[in-house]
Motif scaffolding. Sequence first.
Motif, PDB file in Angstrom:
ATOM      1  N   SER A  89       0.797  -1.351  -0.053  1.00 46.92           N
ATOM      2  CA  SER A  89      -0.003   0.012   0.114  1.00 46.92           C
ATOM      3  C   SER A  89       0.759   1.234  -0.080  1.00 46.92           C
ATOM      4  CB  SER A  89      -0.781  -0.051   1.116  1.00 46.92           C
ATOM      5  OG  SER A  89      -1.442   1.366   1.092  1.00 46.92           O
ATOM      6  N   HIS A  92       2.585   1.823  -3.360  1.00 49.16           N
ATOM      7  CA  HIS A  92       1.312   2.028  -4.486  1.00 49.16           C
ATOM      8  C   HIS A  92       0.695   3.272  -4.459  1.00 49.16           C
ATOM      9  CE1 HIS A  92      -0.860  -0.194  -7.421  1.00 49.16           C
ATOM     10  NE2 HIS A  92      -0.363  -1.105  -7.271  1.00 49.16           N
ATOM     11  N   THR A  93       1.507   4.287  -3.815  1.00 47.29           N
ATOM     12  CA  THR A  93       0.633   5.550  -3.677  1.00 47.29           C
ATOM     13  C   THR A  93       1.329   6.290  -4.920  1.00 47.29           C
ATOM     14  OG1 THR A  93       2.482   6.735  -2.553  1.00 47.29           O
ATOM     15  CG2 THR A  93       0.657   5.571  -1.328  1.00 47.29           C
ATOM     16  N   GLU A  94       0.687   7.492  -5.366  1.00 51.19           N
ATOM     17  CA  GLU A  94       1.145   8.515  -6.474  1.00 51.19           C
ATOM     18  C   GLU A  94       2.397   9.230  -6.165  1.00 51.19           C
ATOM     19  OE1 GLU A  94      -0.280  12.395  -8.422  1.00 51.19           O
ATOM     20  OE2 GLU A  94      -2.097  10.927  -7.839  1.00 51.19           O
ATOM     21  N   ARG A  95       2.591   9.314  -4.525  1.00 55.16           N
ATOM     22  CA  ARG A  95       3.857   9.825  -4.386  1.00 55.16           C
ATOM     23  C   ARG A  95       5.078   9.015  -4.551  1.00 55.16           C
ATOM     24  NH1 ARG A  95       3.548  15.555  -2.818  1.00 55.16           N
ATOM     25  NH2 ARG A  95       1.467  15.932  -2.163  1.00 55.16           N
ATOM     26  N   SER A  96       4.842   7.665  -4.355  1.00 54.18           N
ATOM     27  CA  SER A  96       5.820   6.747  -4.356  1.00 54.18           C
ATOM     28  C   SER A  96       6.296   6.839  -5.897  1.00 54.18           C
ATOM     29  CB  SER A  96       5.436   5.354  -3.797  1.00 54.18           C
ATOM     30  OG  SER A  96       4.632   4.749  -4.532  1.00 54.18           O
ATOM     31  N   SER A  97       5.124   6.975  -6.785  1.00 56.93           N
ATOM     32  CA  SER A  97       5.529   6.647  -8.183  1.00 56.93           C
ATOM     33  C   SER A  97       6.441   7.799  -8.870  1.00 56.93           C
ATOM     34  CB  SER A  97       4.310   6.777  -9.142  1.00 56.93           C
ATOM     35  OG  SER A  97       3.536   5.496  -8.743  1.00 56.93           O
ATOM     36  N   ALA A  98       6.387   9.171  -7.876  1.00 53.78           N
ATOM     37  CA  ALA A  98       7.153  10.233  -8.285  1.00 53.78           C
ATOM     38  C   ALA A  98       8.777   9.931  -7.620  1.00 53.78           C
ATOM     39  CB  ALA A  98       6.803  11.454  -7.812  1.00 53.78           C
ATOM     40  N   ALA A 102      10.439   3.715 -12.034  1.00 57.67           N
ATOM     41  CA  ALA A 102       9.306   2.950 -12.366  1.00 57.67           C
ATOM     42  C   ALA A 102       9.455   1.519 -12.632  1.00 57.67           C
ATOM     43  CB  ALA A 102       8.706   3.738 -13.443  1.00 57.67           C
ATOM     44  N   HIS A 106       7.637  -1.216 -10.069  1.00 55.07           N
ATOM     45  CA  HIS A 106       6.584  -2.054 -10.574  1.00 55.07           C
ATOM     46  C   HIS A 106       7.048  -3.417 -10.214  1.00 55.07           C
ATOM     47  CE1 HIS A 106       3.976  -3.796 -13.501  1.00 55.07           C
ATOM     48  NE2 HIS A 106       4.723  -4.613 -13.809  1.00 55.07           N
ATOM     49  N   ARG A 109       6.070  -3.989  -6.549  1.00 54.83           N
ATOM     50  CA  ARG A 109       4.809  -4.148  -6.246  1.00 54.83           C
ATOM     51  C   ARG A 109       4.319  -5.667  -6.784  1.00 54.83           C
ATOM     52  NH1 ARG A 109       2.819   1.603  -9.187  1.00 54.83           N
ATOM     53  NH2 ARG A 109       3.605   2.716  -7.396  1.00 54.83           N
ATOM     54  N   TYR A 159       7.557  14.542   1.321  1.00 55.75           N
ATOM     55  CA  TYR A 159       7.850  13.292   0.470  1.00 55.75           C
ATOM     56  C   TYR A 159       9.111  13.468  -0.389  1.00 55.75           C
ATOM     57  CZ  TYR A 159       2.844  12.087   1.078  1.00 55.75           C
ATOM     58  OH  TYR A 159       1.823  12.169   1.578  1.00 55.75           O
TER      59      TYR A 159
END
Length: 194
Positions: A89, A92-98, A102, A106, A109, A159
């Motif tokens: 979780s 899987h947040t938008e902030r972790s994607s930044a 990638a 992925h 996850r 972040y």
Amino acid sequence: MALLLPLLAAMVVCSYGSVSSLGCDLPHNSVLPSRRTFDLLDQMRRVSPFLCLKDRRDFRLSPGMVDGGQSHKVQAMSVVHQMLQQTLSLFHTERSSAAWSAPLLHELRTELHQQLELLDNCLEQVMVEEPSALIAGDPSVALRKYFQRIRLYLEEKKYSDCAWEIVRVEILRAISSVAKLQERLSQDGHLGSS
């Protein structure tokens, strides 16, 4: 960096254990949490932890959350499940994607999701064998509060790269604690039979 390598080596060693002793239908060579999880988290390092010392925080993962009296299969597996679920979780947040690469994110996850699927099946089977085991002390609440402290810290630090690095190292430490619990219970024979 020299201090981090022995810690990582210890975590990898702790992650090598047979899950077949859990008494469920996990693949014989599967490990929860898997060595691949440790490897991916290690590869995700973007900033030297030494540059982030001023940002360190004690998130209060008490030993009791991951080893205090966890002598039943269901309790131990619940700890592993909750740790993996909350980690998935968090990453899987938008902030972790930044914050992360990638492809590595992925892979992490996917790895966590696969481990959770295996563990869900196993936990379901063990719950049939020990239906009242969680009543004696479900660690879920304490682990959720622990991860909530991590989320609040990330928000407080906006972040930043250092905040994510501190969290990455903390997650490595937390998952290592869970791996040690699993290993200890496997050696003691508590996970093999009720």
